[in-house]
Design a protein around this motif. Structure first.
Motif, PDB file in Angstrom:
ATOM      1  N   SER A 170       0.481  -1.055  -0.083  1.00  0.00           N
ATOM      2  CA  SER A 170       0.013   0.004  -0.041  1.00  0.00           C
ATOM      3  C   SER A 170       1.472   1.086   0.363  1.00  0.00           C
ATOM      4  O   SER A 170       0.094   2.030  -0.577  1.00  0.00           O
ATOM      5  N   GLN A 208      -4.588   5.922   4.858  1.00  0.00           N
ATOM      6  CA  GLN A 208      -5.215   6.524   5.787  1.00  0.00           C
ATOM      7  C   GLN A 208      -6.001   4.795   6.451  1.00  0.00           C
ATOM      8  O   GLN A 208      -5.553   4.103   7.700  1.00  0.00           O
ATOM      9  N   ASN A 209      -6.073   4.209   5.706  1.00  0.00           N
ATOM     10  CA  ASN A 209      -6.456   2.874   5.537  1.00  0.00           C
ATOM     11  C   ASN A 209      -5.822   1.233   4.692  1.00  0.00           C
ATOM     12  O   ASN A 209      -6.216   1.194   3.562  1.00  0.00           O
ATOM     13  N   ASP A 211      -4.883  -1.081   4.307  1.00  0.00           N
ATOM     14  CA  ASP A 211      -5.732  -2.532   3.963  1.00  0.00           C
ATOM     15  C   ASP A 211      -7.233  -2.508   3.883  1.00  0.00           C
ATOM     16  O   ASP A 211      -7.627  -4.128   4.355  1.00  0.00           O
ATOM     17  N   SER A 212      -7.055  -1.915   3.962  1.00  0.00           N
ATOM     18  CA  SER A 212      -8.546  -1.977   3.837  1.00  0.00           C
ATOM     19  C   SER A 212      -9.532  -2.546   2.235  1.00  0.00           C
ATOM     20  O   SER A 212      -9.497  -2.222   1.739  1.00  0.00           O
ATOM     21  N   TYR A 214     -12.537  -1.540   0.758  1.00  0.00           N
ATOM     22  CA  TYR A 214     -12.940  -1.163   0.241  1.00  0.00           C
ATOM     23  C   TYR A 214     -11.723  -0.483  -0.280  1.00  0.00           C
ATOM     24  O   TYR A 214     -12.358   0.174  -1.838  1.00  0.00           O
ATOM     25  N   LYS A 261     -17.822   0.196   5.610  1.00  0.00           N
ATOM     26  CA  LYS A 261     -15.989   0.338   5.544  1.00  0.00           C
ATOM     27  C   LYS A 261     -15.159  -0.600   6.999  1.00  0.00           C
ATOM     28  O   LYS A 261     -16.300  -0.249   7.801  1.00  0.00           O
ATOM     29  N   ASP A 262     -14.362  -0.614   6.229  1.00  0.00           N
ATOM     30  CA  ASP A 262     -13.895  -1.240   7.303  1.00  0.00           C
ATOM     31  C   ASP A 262     -12.421  -1.005   7.959  1.00  0.00           C
ATOM     32  O   ASP A 262     -12.609   0.667   7.730  1.00  0.00           O
TER      33      ASP A 262
END
Length: 262
Positions: A170, A208-209, A211-212, A214, A261-262
């Protein structure tokens, strides 16, 4: 003197073309036979043909282009499209030659923008060689600027897509999408402005996320909206659905619904 110059002007491209096409002639009768008798062709024969094609591509890597680099790249790309589009044979032998085509095209025309999406998709998704796809894209980027070829920011988006979806990196994907946004911002047309905003938002979301689900669905949506072939479209839709998303066809294009969202 004029006659001599005219003769040389004619013979130089002829020698170049014959040198390139002569390599293809080694394989073409075999290829035609396979296309005609495909259903009766054994796996052993198909694998022998793959070896022959591998040798041909190895030779093409060493063959000089005589100044006709764009011709060579276009011709090899047409070969790749035939190879990739032969679903029946690819189901039996796989896509291991995809990066070989990619390497030759990058060598002769690293600014061939239209080739990047299908070659990176084939190498990463179907041949399962994302590291090599990213390496080849990186090699091509050494010859690319924000303005040449036009809208070259797409190449950074392809790189970011491979880094996130196939390597799970990521941080690298975030950097690629940030660069894509910066390069797209150098254009004033609506498409580039949208891509700049979309790339920036993707980079921010990844920061910010990382491993999401989304973020992964959103990146698969990028692949889907790149005008992929039907085979790739089905594969991408399956990947999105496995992550909890859904693809809906609308008159204006694909609409993606996301899970919470996760």
């Amino acid at each position: 003197m004029l006659l001599r110059f005219s003769y040389q002007a004619l013979i130089t491209p002829l020698v170049a073309c014959l040198s390139v096409l002569g390599v293809s002639a080694l394989q073409f009768p075999r290829l035609q036979s396979l296309l005609i008798n495909k259903q009766a062709t054994s796996l052993e024969i198909l694998e022998q043909d793959i070896q022959t094609e591998h040798l041909r591509l190895s030779l093409l890597k060493k063959l000089p282009s005589f100044g006709y680099d764009n011709f060579m790249a276009n011709w090899v790309y047409l070969n790749f499209l035939q190879y990739f589009g032969d679903d029946e044979v690819r189901e039996k032998t796989g896509y291991s030659l995809s990066p070989e085509y990619f390497e030759i095209i990058i060598k002769h025309d690293p600014r061939f923008l239209g080739a990047y999406i299908s070659l990176s998709t084939s190498t990463s998704m179907y041949a399962a060689m994302p590291e090599r796809s990213i390496k080849l894209i990186q090699e091509g980027l050494h010859s690319i600027t924000p303005q040449v070829p036009e809208k070259s920011y797409y190449i950074w988006r392809y790189k970011g897509t491979d880094e996130l979806l196939f390597l799970g990196n990521s941080q690298a994907a975030q950097n690629s999408f940030n660069t894509a946004a910066n390069w797209a911002n150098q254009y004033s047309d609506p498409e580039s402005k949208y891509m700049a905003q979309n790339s920036h938002q993707t980079a921010v979301f990844l920061s910010q996320n990382p491993d999401s689900r989304y973020a992964r669905i959103a990146t698969w949506a990028i692949v889907l909206n790149n005008g992929v072939d039907e085979k790739t479209r089905k594969r991408v839709v399956k990947e999105i659905e496995s992550l909890g998303g859904k693809v809906i066809n609308t008159p204006t294009g694909n609409k993606i619904t996301f899970p919470p969202k996760d």
